[in-house]
Design an enzyme around this catalytic site. Structure first.
Site, PDB file in Angstrom:
ATOM      1  N   LYS A 264       0.841  -1.198   0.000  1.00  0.00           N
ATOM      2  CA  LYS A 264       0.000   0.000   0.000  1.00  0.00           C
ATOM      3  C   LYS A 264       0.880   1.252   0.000  1.00  0.00           C
ATOM      4  O   LYS A 264       1.642   1.488   0.928  1.00  0.00           O
ATOM      5  CB  LYS A 264      -0.912  -0.009   1.231  1.00  0.00           C
ATOM      6  N   ASP A 269      -2.799  10.366   4.043  1.00  0.00           N
ATOM      7  CA  ASP A 269      -4.210   9.995   4.146  1.00  0.00           C
ATOM      8  C   ASP A 269      -4.945  10.956   5.081  1.00  0.00           C
ATOM      9  O   ASP A 269      -4.804  10.870   6.297  1.00  0.00           O
ATOM     10  CB  ASP A 269      -4.333   8.558   4.666  1.00  0.00           C
ATOM     11  N   LYS A 276     -10.446  12.318   8.843  1.00  0.00           N
ATOM     12  CA  LYS A 276      -9.923  11.937  10.146  1.00  0.00           C
ATOM     13  C   LYS A 276      -9.942  13.136  11.090  1.00  0.00           C
ATOM     14  O   LYS A 276      -9.996  14.291  10.651  1.00  0.00           O
ATOM     15  CB  LYS A 276      -8.473  11.456  10.007  1.00  0.00           C
ATOM     16  N   ASP A 287       1.358   6.167   6.196  1.00  0.00           N
ATOM     17  CA  ASP A 287       0.379   5.265   5.596  1.00  0.00           C
ATOM     18  C   ASP A 287       0.914   4.570   4.345  1.00  0.00           C
ATOM     19  O   ASP A 287       0.232   3.731   3.763  1.00  0.00           O
ATOM     20  CB  ASP A 287      -0.908   6.017   5.272  1.00  0.00           C
ATOM     21  N   ASP A 346     -12.309   6.688   4.191  1.00  0.00           N
ATOM     22  CA  ASP A 346     -11.079   6.471   4.963  1.00  0.00           C
ATOM     23  C   ASP A 346     -10.662   5.008   4.963  1.00  0.00           C
ATOM     24  O   ASP A 346      -9.601   4.670   5.469  1.00  0.00           O
ATOM     25  CB  ASP A 346     -11.271   6.970   6.405  1.00  0.00           C
ATOM     26  N   GLU A 348      -9.595   3.480   2.412  1.00  0.00           N
ATOM     27  CA  GLU A 348      -9.130   3.609   1.026  1.00  0.00           C
ATOM     28  C   GLU A 348      -7.998   2.656   0.681  1.00  0.00           C
ATOM     29  O   GLU A 348      -7.796   2.320  -0.482  1.00  0.00           O
ATOM     30  CB  GLU A 348      -8.692   5.050   0.756  1.00  0.00           C
ATOM     31  N   ARG A 350      -7.563  -0.535   1.225  1.00  0.00           N
ATOM     32  CA  ARG A 350      -8.045  -1.787   0.622  1.00  0.00           C
ATOM     33  C   ARG A 350      -8.576  -1.553  -0.789  1.00  0.00           C
ATOM     34  O   ARG A 350      -8.534  -2.460  -1.627  1.00  0.00           O
ATOM     35  CB  ARG A 350      -9.115  -2.408   1.517  1.00  0.00           C
TER      36      ARG A 350
END
Length: 498
Positions: A264, A269, A276, A287, A346, A348, A350
């Site tokens: 990933k 993010d 968030k 992230d 959020d 995102e 996956r």
């Protein structure tokens, strides 16, 4: 006008670039510290025994007076014949293993930096290859600092050299290379979001490809959108920073099936429309640590040149707010044709991994696929910063991971992917949804979602590294507040990248 930090190049690496070997004795070396060991049963390592005899039983007297018991993690400095000698507690002899020697060696590097000593020597504490490798890994990992944005020289001190005395093992060189690969992954993770962009990840992949004789393909936004990667394209809608779909191919294993690693690469993010909270949002620069892990593995492959076939895939973008950002309720179509109902922007990671896993399943006939992602806060609730949550579809593959975990000290814990959990990510209006049951099994829901994008006949395991990629308790191997480079050593061990 927004001024972005311009990345600078330092003259020195902020960690040891290599570990040297020498047949010098303890009193011949020019190192600022000589480290030797004592076990909990009060028995000395060979070099420690020689020093103790030469110093009229100095170590023995200290032990008799209770200044040192030989417990793992203990350390005491002595001055013998004009030398600084560091006596290290090695713990119980029957429990002396790779993780112990790694931690002890890391302590040598850390304590030298603290005392502003720039060169150290350590006795070869074991003749076994795996232990010698771990010793070198520990020296390098313990020397790591992230100094790229320090401008005051008084705040900068680096360990410049480390030598293993009485050792001729190639395993030391291998351990140093692996340690450097982990530090490479740490550096990528520690850079801020205005430096470690998708373009930076692509540039890093090119450097590795050039160094290691690999093939590199980078698909830009228009290309991967036209190819049908609706997950990555959807998440990337809200950012002007160019997203990338990065593919590294290391093919030096003849006709064997490739091992595929998917990371990933979410370089920042915000949570998107499902934004968030401001508290600790700065940590979302981490992230992309899944992609850093993959690039760290490929850095090691470039250095070690093993006879393996390995493919690395990194979907990379930012997840930001804006007029073009994807929204809760949107339907996206992934590369394998499955539709995704977005219930939370959020979740995102996956969504972009769906395209990476689909691409790997379609274009390769892999031995297995592993994916790595800082995927869920739920894994932190379950396992803290101690272990990575893993789940997958193949018991033999999981056993390999468990065995490598034992060797490297990088802990994992398996979660179940039972049908009851997999049903929770089925959507009423699309094929799947990107959340599971509310307030339940959040980490498993992430894995259940990703399973939908891996062909059923391909062994696959998902690693949720949200708790281990950063935030680990500071130790002789992990500096405070830093990306850890978790997983690089585990993956190399399970692939037997020698």
């Amino acid at each position: 006008m927004l001024l972005l930090y311009k990345e600078k190049k330092r003259n020195l690496m902020a960690h040891l670039p290599n570990v040297e070997l020498s047949n010098e004795t303890w009193n011949e070396t020019k190192a600022g510290i000589v480290a030797v060991g004592v076990f909990q049963d009060k028995s000395f390592t060979p070099m420690a025994g020689h020093i103790n005899d030469a110093a009229d039983g100095l170590f023995s007297k200290a032990i008799e007076m209770g200044d040192l018991k030989g417990k793992e993690g203990e350390s005491k400095l002595f001055y013998v014949d004009g030398k600084r000698v560091q006596l290290l507690g090695l713990g119980k002899k029957e429990e002396f293993d790779q993780e112990t020697i790694r931690m002890v060696a890391g302590h040598v590097s850390r304590s030298a930096i603290k005392k502003k000593i720039d060169n150290v020597a350590i006795e070869c504490l074991s003749s076994e290859d795996d232990m010698c490798q771990a010793l070198a890994e520990g020296l390098v990992l313990g020397s790591y600092q992230f100094l790229d944005y320090k401008t005051k020289e008084k705040n900068i001190f680096e360990l410049r050299s480390a030598t293993v005395l009485g050792c001729e093992k190639e395993a030391v060189t291998k351990g140093a290379m692996i340690g450097n690969a982990v530090c490479y992954a740490r550096d990528l993770g520690n850079h801020p979001g205005n430096v470690a962009t998708p373009s930076k990840l692509a540039a890093s992949a090119k450097e590795i490809a050039d160094e290691g004789g690999m093939d590199l393909t980078v698909f830009e936004r228009e290309e991967f959108t036209e190819m049908g990667m609706g997950g990555l394209a959807g998440v990337a809608q809200g950012t002007d920073e160019p997203p990338k779909f990065i593919i590294l191919e290391y093919m030096k294993g003849g006709d064997e099936k490739p091992k595929v690693l998917v990371g990933k690469g979410l370089t920042f993010d915000s949570g998107g429309i499902s934004i968030k909270g401001a508290n600790k949002m700065d940590e979302m620069k981490f992230d992309m640590c899944g992609s850093a892990l993959v690039l760290g593995v490929f850095k090691a492959l470039a250095l070690l040149q093993p006879e393996l076939n390995v493919v690395g895939i990194i979907p990379s973008t930012e997840n930001l707010n804006g007029a073009k950002a994807y929204k809760p309720g949107d339907i996206l179509k992934a590369y394998n044709g499955k539709t995704i109902e977005v219930l939370n922007t959020d979740a995102e990671g996956r969504v972009i991994l769906a395209d990476g896993l689909s691409y790997a399943s379609k274009h390769y006939d892999p031995e297995y696929i592993l994916d790595f992602a800082t995927l869920t806060g739920a894994v932190l609730v379950a396992l803290g910063h101690i272990a990575t949550g893993v789940m997958g579809t193949d018991k033999n593959l999981m056993n390999k991971i468990m065995e490598a975990s034992g060797s490297t000290g990088e802990k994992v814990w398996e979660f179940p992917l039972w049908p009851e959990f997999c049903k929770q990510v089925q959507s009423e209006i699309a094929d799947v949804k990107n959340t599971g049951a509310p307030m339940q099994a959040g980490s498993i829901a992430g894995g259940a979602f990703l399973k939908e994008f891996v062909n059923e006949d391909i062994p696959w395991v998902h690693f949720d590294i949200a708790g281990t990629a950063w935030g680990a308790k500071p130790s002789s191997l992990n500096p405070k507040g830093s990306a850890t480079g978790w997983g690089v050593r585990l993956v190399l061990d399970m692939m037997d990248a020698s």
